[in-house]
Design an enzyme around this catalytic site. Structure first.
Site, PDB file in Angstrom:
ATOM      1  N   GLY A 146     -10.786   4.510  -9.162  1.00 55.45           N
ATOM      2  CA  GLY A 146     -11.806   3.304  -9.210  1.00 55.45           C
ATOM      3  C   GLY A 146     -13.311   3.760  -8.661  1.00 55.45           C
ATOM      4  N   CYS A 147     -14.094   2.729  -8.796  1.00 52.51           N
ATOM      5  CA  CYS A 147     -15.644   2.951  -8.326  1.00 52.51           C
ATOM      6  C   CYS A 147     -15.751   3.233  -7.057  1.00 52.51           C
ATOM      7  CB  CYS A 147     -16.440   1.934  -9.015  1.00 52.51           C
ATOM      8  SG  CYS A 147     -16.111  -0.025  -8.724  1.00 52.51           S
ATOM      9  N   TYR A 148     -15.282   2.008  -6.124  1.00 52.48           N
ATOM     10  CA  TYR A 148     -15.355   2.343  -4.665  1.00 52.48           C
ATOM     11  C   TYR A 148     -14.415   3.664  -4.218  1.00 52.48           C
ATOM     12  CZ  TYR A 148     -17.290  -2.498  -3.991  1.00 52.48           C
ATOM     13  OH  TYR A 148     -18.146  -3.707  -3.859  1.00 52.48           O
ATOM     14  N   THR A 150     -13.941   6.332  -5.723  1.00 52.16           N
ATOM     15  CA  THR A 150     -14.821   7.723  -5.932  1.00 52.16           C
ATOM     16  C   THR A 150     -15.802   7.790  -5.216  1.00 52.16           C
ATOM     17  OG1 THR A 150     -14.334   7.477  -8.184  1.00 52.16           O
ATOM     18  CG2 THR A 150     -16.385   8.443  -7.729  1.00 52.16           C
ATOM     19  N   SER A 151     -16.710   6.658  -4.600  1.00 48.21           N
ATOM     20  CA  SER A 151     -17.987   7.015  -3.466  1.00 48.21           C
ATOM     21  C   SER A 151     -17.227   7.277  -2.383  1.00 48.21           C
ATOM     22  CB  SER A 151     -18.457   5.687  -3.524  1.00 48.21           C
ATOM     23  OG  SER A 151     -19.712   5.764  -2.815  1.00 48.21           O
TER      24      SER A 151
END
Length: 343
Positions: A146-148, A150-151
């Site tokens: 997911g995007c969150y 990953t960060s």
């Protein structure tokens, strides 16, 4: 290498088209949606006279026969079923949804969809490119992060793996642009609600929470449940994640930066900022970079880590293509060497 994309009308699918159109090793063989026979430029007019392909119906047998890789850019609850259709076929599958990232019971609790068979989730490799490269090379089924997560995970991994922080102290404060919510209409993401506004949402309920915790626990079994709060920024794309934790021993900012530089040496898409330099979302827009800056506060003993990505690139389509490169034996950067868009 021929590739197909299912779910091409979403933002993730559109980014896959943008990347793969110029990719030197991959050729777009077919694009698929429930809106079959519609030229893709009618969904995305910026593709007029660039891509003339029509959306096709979803036929797993035909797709597997004609393509080497299929990207599933459909919503959670749909991708898992498609992944199951491709499970015993001679084709590599990269799923951009959350359907393959969690055990069935956890998935049902957080996503509220019927989970896929556990055999499929066990087979899927978590596609955090910088940390699972060898596993990705050997796999034909990837659960794209997911995007969150990953960060958050890229920024926390070094200190979690090296056991430098209190495992019960992690707080993740994350903000995303509106494109993270997809193209579906909703009141909170409409212009008049999102513009000149800033709101928290899904407080302590975001479905990416167990995904982050699962990976942190794999790196350090002492990790306790995290506090994870998400916010909606009045911008189109970008994620900023600020993570706080208590250091177990006094470390200087310089020492920690040297650790990060050493760990991410050879990983071209993770850029560690110099001391007293912190990234902003514009500085990675349109690129596959994750930029990380950090500061160890000698007064409080706390570590602050700031991480930024483009949610549609490193947080979705960019990392998916990076994983496809790894699966096929190409360099990570192949077809992804975009300079960020600025301003």
């Amino acid at each position: 290498m021929k590739v197909s994309i299912i779910g091409t009308t979403g933002y993730g699918g559109a980014e896959l088209l943008r990347i793969l159109y110029r990719h030197p090793e991959f050729e777009i063989q077919s694009i698929h949606s429930t809106k079959e026979d519609l030229p893709i430029w009618k969904e995305y007019p910026h593709l007029y006279d660039v891509l003339d392909e029509k959306l096709q119906s979803i036929n797993s047998e035909k797709i597997a026969e004609q393509s080497d890789i299929v990207f599933l850019a459909t919503p959670s609850g749909i991708s898992g079923k498609l992944a199951a259709d491709f499970a015993n076929k001679d084709i590599k599958v990269i799923d951009l949804s959350g359907d393959l990232r969690l055990p069935p019971d956890t998935y049902l609790q957080w996503y509220k969809h019927e989970p896929v068979n556990e055999d499929l989730t066990v087979k899927a490799v978590y596609g955090l490119s910088e940390w699972y490269k060898e596993e990705i090379k050997r796999s034909s089924l990837i659960a794209n992060p997911g995007c969150y997560p990953t960060s958050a995970l890229l920024s926390l991994a070094p200190v979690v793996k090296e056991n430098l922080i209190d495992p019960a102290s992690i707080i993740i404060d994350a903000k995303s642009g509106v494109s993270g919510a997809g193209r579906s209409l909703s009141r909170n993401t409409s212009f008049s609600e999102a513009n000149e506004n800033f709101r928290a949402y899904k407080v302590n309920e975001h479905q990416h929470t167990p995904e982050i915790e699962k990976q942190l626990l794999l790196w350090n079994k002492e990790i306790k449940p995290i506090t994870f709060t998400t916010h909606l920024l009045p911008i189109t794309r970008g994620i900023m994640t600020t993570s706080y934790s208590q250091l177990l021993t006094a470390y200087t900012t310089h020492q920690l930066l040297e650790l990060y530089k050493e760990i991410y040496n050879g990983h071209p898409f993770v850029r560690i900022r110099p001391e007293n330099s912190f990234p902003s979302v514009k500085e990675v827009a349109g690129s596959n970079y994750c930029d990380i800056g950090l500061h160890a506060d000698p007064r409080t003993g706390r570590l602050t880590i700031i991480s930024v990505i483009d949610n549609l690139m490193k947080g979705a389509a960019g990392q998916a293509v990076q994983n496809a490169n790894i699966m096929c034996g190409f360099n990570d950067e192949t077809g992804l060497d975009f300079v960020p868009m600025y301003p």
